[in-house]
Write a protein that holds these residues in place. Structure first.
Motif, mmCIF file in Angstrom:
data_model
loop_
_atom_site.group_PDB
_atom_site.id
_atom_site.type_symbol
_atom_site.label_atom_id
_atom_site.label_comp_id
_atom_site.label_asym_id
_atom_site.label_seq_id
_atom_site.Cartn_x
_atom_site.Cartn_y
_atom_site.Cartn_z
ATOM 1 N N TRP A 158 54.717 59.113 38.728
ATOM 2 C CA TRP A 158 54.139 57.829 39.120
ATOM 3 C C TRP A 158 52.776 57.930 39.788
ATOM 4 C CZ3 TRP A 158 56.052 53.822 36.821
ATOM 5 C CH2 TRP A 158 57.366 53.876 36.377
ATOM 6 N N MET A 159 52.491 59.054 40.419
ATOM 7 C CA MET A 159 51.217 59.179 41.137
ATOM 8 C C MET A 159 50.300 60.222 40.506
ATOM 9 S SD MET A 159 51.716 56.872 43.382
ATOM 10 C CE MET A 159 50.319 57.066 44.459
ATOM 11 N N ASP A 160 50.818 60.948 39.520
ATOM 12 C CA ASP A 160 50.070 62.018 38.862
ATOM 13 C C ASP A 160 49.553 63.038 39.880
ATOM 14 O OD1 ASP A 160 49.233 63.302 36.558
ATOM 15 O OD2 ASP A 160 47.272 62.316 36.546
ATOM 16 N N GLU A 161 50.401 63.309 40.883
ATOM 17 C CA GLU A 161 50.094 64.273 41.943
ATOM 18 C C GLU A 161 51.144 65.378 41.898
ATOM 19 O OE1 GLU A 161 47.611 64.237 44.280
ATOM 20 O OE2 GLU A 161 46.722 62.366 43.569
ATOM 21 N N PRO A 162 50.740 66.626 42.121
ATOM 22 C CA PRO A 162 51.718 67.722 42.070
ATOM 23 C C PRO A 162 52.579 67.797 43.331
ATOM 24 C CG PRO A 162 49.564 68.567 42.667
ATOM 25 C CD PRO A 162 49.383 67.099 42.367
ATOM 26 N N GLY A 163 53.746 68.358 43.167
ATOM 27 C CA GLY A 163 54.629 68.642 44.297
ATOM 28 C C GLY A 163 55.284 67.401 44.868
ATOM 29 N N PRO A 164 56.168 67.613 45.847
ATOM 30 C CA PRO A 164 56.861 66.480 46.467
ATOM 31 C C PRO A 164 55.953 65.779 47.471
ATOM 32 C CG PRO A 164 57.514 68.492 47.556
ATOM 33 C CD PRO A 164 56.597 68.891 46.413
ATOM 34 N N THR A 165 56.319 64.571 47.812
ATOM 35 C CA THR A 165 55.652 63.835 48.878
ATOM 36 C C THR A 165 56.718 63.305 49.821
ATOM 37 O OG1 THR A 165 53.949 62.164 49.373
ATOM 38 C CG2 THR A 165 55.583 61.597 47.672
ATOM 39 N N ASP A 166 56.301 62.695 50.909
ATOM 40 C CA ASP A 166 57.248 62.235 51.916
ATOM 41 C C ASP A 166 57.904 60.903 51.575
ATOM 42 O OD1 ASP A 166 54.868 60.825 52.265
ATOM 43 O OD2 ASP A 166 54.617 61.393 54.364
ATOM 44 N N VAL A 167 57.090 59.941 51.087
ATOM 45 C CA VAL A 167 57.613 58.605 50.805
ATOM 46 C C VAL A 167 56.836 57.992 49.645
ATOM 47 C CG1 VAL A 167 56.117 57.500 52.536
ATOM 48 C CG2 VAL A 167 58.216 56.354 51.822
ATOM 49 N N LEU A 168 57.555 57.277 48.811
ATOM 50 C CA LEU A 168 56.952 56.486 47.732
ATOM 51 C C LEU A 168 57.524 55.079 47.818
ATOM 52 C CD1 LEU A 168 57.210 58.964 44.720
ATOM 53 C CD2 LEU A 168 55.102 58.220 45.847
ATOM 54 N N SER A 169 56.705 54.103 47.464
ATOM 55 C CA SER A 169 57.133 52.704 47.451
ATOM 56 C C SER A 169 56.941 52.139 46.057
ATOM 57 C CB SER A 169 56.310 51.893 48.451
ATOM 58 O OG SER A 169 56.516 52.361 49.759
ATOM 59 N N PHE A 170 57.964 51.434 45.597
ATOM 60 C CA PHE A 170 57.934 50.824 44.271
ATOM 61 C C PHE A 170 58.190 49.324 44.420
ATOM 62 C CE2 PHE A 170 59.187 55.250 43.652
ATOM 63 C CZ PHE A 170 58.287 55.646 42.667
ATOM 64 N N PRO A 171 57.126 48.527 44.526
ATOM 65 C CA PRO A 171 57.307 47.077 44.692
ATOM 66 C C PRO A 171 57.867 46.438 43.426
ATOM 67 C CG PRO A 171 54.975 47.627 44.524
ATOM 68 C CD PRO A 171 55.729 48.919 44.502
ATOM 69 N N MET A 172 58.615 45.362 43.610
ATOM 70 C CA MET A 172 59.203 44.659 42.465
ATOM 71 C C MET A 172 58.586 43.263 42.313
ATOM 72 S SD MET A 172 61.296 46.724 41.019
ATOM 73 C CE MET A 172 62.405 45.753 40.057
ATOM 74 N N ASP A 173 58.898 42.356 43.217
ATOM 75 C CA ASP A 173 58.481 40.964 43.065
ATOM 76 C C ASP A 173 57.191 40.627 43.807
ATOM 77 O OD1 ASP A 173 60.645 40.466 41.438
ATOM 78 O OD2 ASP A 173 61.890 39.620 43.024
ATOM 79 N N GLU A 174 56.491 41.643 44.284
ATOM 80 C CA GLU A 174 55.218 41.469 44.988
ATOM 81 C C GLU A 174 55.324 40.441 46.114
ATOM 82 O OE1 GLU A 174 51.892 41.044 42.336
ATOM 83 O OE2 GLU A 174 52.601 42.672 41.063
#
Length: 150
Positions: A54-70
């Motif tokens: 989703w971010m085209d970044e390597p390795g793990p990250t701490d938190v990601l957010s996936f908005p739905m209904d804005e």
């Protein structure tokens, strides 16, 4: 308001505390009481996959957010409409590393990241310095008032 927490990480956490924090932040931000939020805790491999996909970044990250209904924050007496706010995905293993570096507990780091992720779902960002100042001050205030009330 519905806050569901799913722990797929293999790390023991107090799921009820994450749900309570989610409800607290949504209420403080005047989000409609019929809004839905999902908090998912995952292992490093899963987070790495999501981060790359989703971010085209390597390795793990701490938190990601996936908005739905804005959904956006409402105002007192005028909450934002109902809907699905979206998903906050946390990686406890990455949070633990960050917590050690910051000198606080993994639980505190994960609560901070949850607050951060919810604010992203509500449209906050920290790309520009003024946005960062606003978002980080708000997440700090929300988390401290939540922790003080428990």
């Amino acid at each position: 308001m519905s806050v569901e927490v799913s722990n797929e990480s293999g790390v023991e956490v107090d799921e009820a505390e994450f749900a309570a924090l989610g409800r607290y932040v949504l209420d403080a931000m005047h989000v409609h009481p019929q809004a839905d939020l999902f908090v998912r805790l995952v292992d490093t491999a899963t987070m790495t996959d999501l981060h790359v996909r989703w971010m085209d970044e390597p390795g793990p990250t701490d938190v990601l957010s996936f908005p739905m209904d804005e959904l956006t924050p409402g105002r007192e007496g005028d909450p934002a409409g109902p809907g699905v706010l979206g998903d906050v995905v946390l990686c406890p293993e990455v949070a633990a590393t960050q917590a050690r570096a910051a000198g606080h507990s993994t639980a505190e780091e994960m609560l901070l990241l949850t607050t951060h992720g919810i604010l992203h779902l509500l449209g906050y960002d920290h790309v520009e310095p003024d946005e960062e100042k606003e978002m980080f001050a708000l997440q700090r205030r929300l988390l401290l008032t939540f922790l003080a009330g428990r």
